[in-house]
Scaffold this active site. Structure first.
Site, PDB file in Angstrom:
ATOM      1  CD  GLU A  17      51.321  34.154  40.945  1.00 45.01           C
ATOM      2  OE1 GLU A  17      52.395  34.057  40.616  1.00 45.01           O
ATOM      3  OE2 GLU A  17      50.569  34.547  40.067  1.00 45.01           O
TER       4      GLU A  17
ATOM      5  NE  ARG B 246      53.728  37.676  33.192  1.00 49.52           N
ATOM      6  CZ  ARG B 246      52.982  37.389  34.142  1.00 49.52           C
ATOM      7  NH1 ARG B 246      53.221  36.172  34.748  1.00 49.52           N
ATOM      8  NH2 ARG B 246      52.026  37.929  34.506  1.00 49.52           N
TER       9      ARG B 246
ATOM     10  NE  ARG C  99      49.594  35.352  34.051  1.00 51.27           N
ATOM     11  CZ  ARG C  99      48.252  34.934  34.145  1.00 51.27           C
ATOM     12  NH1 ARG C  99      47.736  33.861  33.339  1.00 51.27           N
ATOM     13  NH2 ARG C  99      47.407  35.499  35.149  1.00 51.27           N
TER      14      ARG C  99
END
Length: 147
Positions: free
Chosen positions: A75, A109, A67
């Site tokens: 998104e 992440r 990320r």
């Protein structure tokens, strides 16, 4: 009473103050020189294998997703999401990146500040392109676009 036991008692008694001082020193160290990008330790260096959306990708040989630190992209299924994904793809697809891991998010992440082979910061490039914004909540204004 030894000096060691006296110091231990002092630390226990004033633990909140010591923790506050340690936290302040850490924050100060992180944000004291925001333009000193050369000081960021590189933890990963690998070729991009997959772009998932405008701020998330994978590197070859890494099981965890990356990320992009300090970046807030729409998104993929929201307005502007496909454009942000396409911009990131055009910027990093197939390139070898150098990434400094800064955190691990709630989804597991790796949150990392990543750089192109020519030294450009991926988040800065995405912000400059208009495809994404600075994630001020986490970046602390690092890229200079927060109010």
């Amino acid at each position: 009473m030894t000096a060691y036991s006296h110091a231990g008692r002092l630390v226990r008694r004033h633990r909140p103050a010591f923790l506050l001082i340690a936290a302040f020193a850490t924050v100060l160290a992180l944000f004291a020189a925001p333009d000193a990008r050369a000081d960021v330790a590189i933890d990963l260096e690998a070729r991009v294998s997959k772009i998932l959306d405008g701020d998330t990708f994978t590197l070859s040989g890494q099981s965890r997703r990356i990320r992009v630190w300090g970046l807030d992209a729409p998104e993929w299924n929201h307005q502007g999401g496909s454009a942000a994904t396409a911009t990131l793809r055009g910027l990093i697809s197939g390139k070898r990146l150098r990434c400094a891991i800064r955190d691990i998010d709630r989804y597991g992440r790796l949150v990392a500040q990543c750089f192109l082979p020519d030294g450009r910061d991926i988040a800065a490039e995405m912000i400059r392109s208009g495809a994404a914004r600075e994630y001020c909540r986490y970046s602390g204004g690092y890229y200079g676009t927060c109010r």
